[in-house]
Each structure stands twice: as structure tokens, then as C-alpha cells.
Design an enzyme around this catalytic site. Structure first.
Site, PDB file in Angstrom:
ATOM      1  N   CYS A 125      -5.933 -21.220 -17.003  1.00 27.74           N
ATOM      2  CA  CYS A 125      -6.117 -22.629 -16.760  1.00 27.74           C
ATOM      3  C   CYS A 125      -7.464 -22.495 -16.012  1.00 27.74           C
ATOM      4  O   CYS A 125      -8.386 -21.855 -16.181  1.00 27.74           O
ATOM      5  CB  CYS A 125      -4.734 -23.077 -15.822  1.00 27.74           C
ATOM      6  SG  CYS A 125      -4.334 -22.133 -14.186  1.00 27.74           S
ATOM      7  N   HIS A 184      -0.604  -0.289  -9.806  1.00 26.82           N
ATOM      8  CA  HIS A 184       0.332  -0.424  -8.802  1.00 26.82           C
ATOM      9  C   HIS A 184       1.399  -1.416  -8.494  1.00 26.82           C
ATOM     10  O   HIS A 184       2.592  -1.200  -8.033  1.00 26.82           O
ATOM     11  CB  HIS A 184      -0.504  -0.832  -7.487  1.00 26.82           C
ATOM     12  CG  HIS A 184      -1.623   0.210  -7.170  1.00 26.82           C
ATOM     13  ND1 HIS A 184      -2.142   0.473  -5.993  1.00 26.82           N
ATOM     14  CD2 HIS A 184      -1.951   1.567  -7.705  1.00 26.82           C
ATOM     15  CE1 HIS A 184      -2.763   1.379  -5.893  1.00 26.82           C
ATOM     16  NE2 HIS A 184      -2.848   2.064  -6.976  1.00 26.82           N
ATOM     17  N   THR A 241      -8.222 -22.458 -12.624  1.00 23.01           N
ATOM     18  CA  THR A 241      -8.440 -21.501 -11.596  1.00 23.01           C
ATOM     19  C   THR A 241      -7.641 -20.083 -11.745  1.00 23.01           C
ATOM     20  O   THR A 241      -7.821 -19.244 -11.229  1.00 23.01           O
ATOM     21  CB  THR A 241      -7.727 -22.142 -10.062  1.00 23.01           C
ATOM     22  OG1 THR A 241      -6.411 -22.514 -10.322  1.00 23.01           O
ATOM     23  CG2 THR A 241      -8.599 -23.360  -9.914  1.00 23.01           C
ATOM     24  N   HIS A 286       4.541   3.746  -6.132  1.00 24.38           N
ATOM     25  CA  HIS A 286       4.778   2.283  -6.368  1.00 24.38           C
ATOM     26  C   HIS A 286       5.930   1.932  -6.904  1.00 24.38           C
ATOM     27  O   HIS A 286       6.263   0.699  -6.889  1.00 24.38           O
ATOM     28  CB  HIS A 286       3.547   2.097  -7.307  1.00 24.38           C
ATOM     29  CG  HIS A 286       2.026   2.498  -6.799  1.00 24.38           C
ATOM     30  ND1 HIS A 286       1.679   2.001  -5.787  1.00 24.38           N
ATOM     31  CD2 HIS A 286       1.295   3.615  -7.198  1.00 24.38           C
ATOM     32  CE1 HIS A 286       0.545   2.436  -5.624  1.00 24.38           C
ATOM     33  NE2 HIS A 286       0.179   3.594  -6.300  1.00 24.38           N
ATOM     34  N   ASP A 304      -3.743 -23.762 -20.539  1.00 24.95           N
ATOM     35  CA  ASP A 304      -3.919 -25.407 -20.559  1.00 24.95           C
ATOM     36  C   ASP A 304      -5.111 -25.968 -21.157  1.00 24.95           C
ATOM     37  O   ASP A 304      -5.785 -25.202 -21.893  1.00 24.95           O
ATOM     38  CB  ASP A 304      -3.444 -25.946 -19.043  1.00 24.95           C
ATOM     39  CG  ASP A 304      -4.527 -25.796 -18.122  1.00 24.95           C
ATOM     40  OD1 ASP A 304      -5.790 -25.137 -18.545  1.00 24.95           O
ATOM     41  OD2 ASP A 304      -4.455 -26.121 -17.039  1.00 24.95           O
TER      42      ASP A 304
HETATM   43  C1  RB5 Z   1      -6.467 -28.815 -14.631  1.00 27.49           C
HETATM   44  O1  RB5 Z   1      -7.273 -29.937 -14.174  1.00 27.49           O
HETATM   45  C2  RB5 Z   1      -6.216 -27.807 -13.559  1.00 27.49           C
HETATM   46  O2  RB5 Z   1      -5.484 -28.280 -12.291  1.00 27.49           O
HETATM   47  C3  RB5 Z   1      -5.460 -26.514 -13.930  1.00 27.49           C
HETATM   48  O3  RB5 Z   1      -6.101 -26.082 -15.071  1.00 27.49           O
HETATM   49  C4  RB5 Z   1      -5.184 -25.402 -13.187  1.00 27.49           C
HETATM   50  O4  RB5 Z   1      -6.707 -25.069 -12.425  1.00 27.49           O
HETATM   51  C5  RB5 Z   1      -4.158 -25.740 -12.048  1.00 27.49           C
HETATM   52  O5  RB5 Z   1      -4.133 -24.593 -11.041  1.00 27.49           O
END
Ligand code: RB5
Length: 149
Positions: free
Chosen positions: A69, A102, A71, A137, A12
């Protein structure tokens, strides 16, 4: 030596810059890279790109993919809702290696707001260089996939 010759990648807006670095890294290793977007830093919605990437794996065109993304969590949640996908959200290369060995993970997810490019490249290297170990596994992965039914 990578276990694949081509890989699909998506992000994203939050993962866009790191994705460019990872694409350059993958190309420097000689891999063919398909980028399913996003193609700018404009705000967008991560499930859209997770779906586009997973479709490329579900079709059999690609064996492995990478989703980035903020996180890594939203991307992994979205990807794991797609049939046949085993996505792992990682922040270290040990986990990235073991999730291939695994869990036979086919999608690596990570967060551009969590790790830097050096760690990301190490994780990508571990992911693309590691085969599934099979053996004990295999049954566990089969049990995992049965949860889709
Ligand atoms: C975008 O701001 C953020 O929410 C997205 O990149 C991601 O971290 C969502 O899990």
C-alpha cells in the site's frame, strides 16, 4: 532458490504500480503469481485486499504473500487481524530476511510511497529465499500465535 513455487500478491491503488514491477520480478524468477487485486489505480480500500490475500494463505493454497500500500502499515495492520497470519511491514532486506528466519512471517508488507523498486525487489528476494530457522524461535512463534486465543 525460492522456498515456494507460487506466491499471492495484493495492493491498493497506492501500491498498484510497484505491484506490477514486483509481479514481473517474481515471474522472471520462475514463480507463479496470483494477484488478488486491486486491478487499477482507482481509489480503493486496503483492508479488502489484505483480507482476500490472507484467505488464500489461511486455506493452505499459498504459504507466502506480499501486500503493498502507500506505507505498508495499513496492509500489515489488516493482515495481522486475520487468524494464522504473521505479517511484517519492512523497509530493508535485513528485516525481510530475519522476519522469515525468526518470526516465520507469511506476509511481507511494504510501502510504495516509502521505498523504491530496487529495495522492494531485494526485500522480496530475501523473503522468498529464507526458511524459518525453528529451534528457539519456534517457542516464541507459538507464544505469538497463542495471543490469538
Ligand atoms: C492510501 O492513500 C493510503 O492510506 C494507503 O495506501 C496506506 O498507506 C495505508 O496504510
Amino acid at each position: 532458490m525460492a522456498i515456494v513455487q507460487k506466491i499471492v500478491i495484493g495492493s491498493d491503488h497506492a501500491g498498484y504500480d510497484l505491484k506490477q514491477e514486483i509481479i514481473a520480478h517474481l515471474k522472471s524468477l520462475g514463480l507463479e503469481v496470483l494477484d488478488v487485486g486491486t486491478y487499477s489505480k482507482d481509489s480503493c480500500h486496503y483492508p479488502e485486499f489484505a483480507k482476500a490475500l490472507c484467505q488464500k494463505i489461511q486455506s493452505g493454497e499459498f504459504k507466502l504473500g506480499i501486500l503493498i500500500c502507500g506505507t505498508g502499515i495499513g496492509m500489515s495492520m489488516a493482515a495481522n487481524k486475520c487468524r494464522g497470519i504473521r505479517a511484517a511491514c519492512c523497509s530493508d532486506s535485513y528485516s525481510a530476511r530475519l522476519t522469515r528466519e525468526h518470526n516465520d512471517a507469511n506476509v511481507l508488507c511494504f510501502g510504495a510511497r516509502v521505498i523504491g523498486p530496487g529495495t522492494a525487489e531485494d526485500m522480496v528476494d530475501a523473503f522468498i529465499n529464507t526458511e524459518f530457522a525453528g529451534g528457539r524461535h519456534q517457542l516464541r512463534v507459538d507464544m505469538l500465535m497463542d495471543l490469538e486465543k
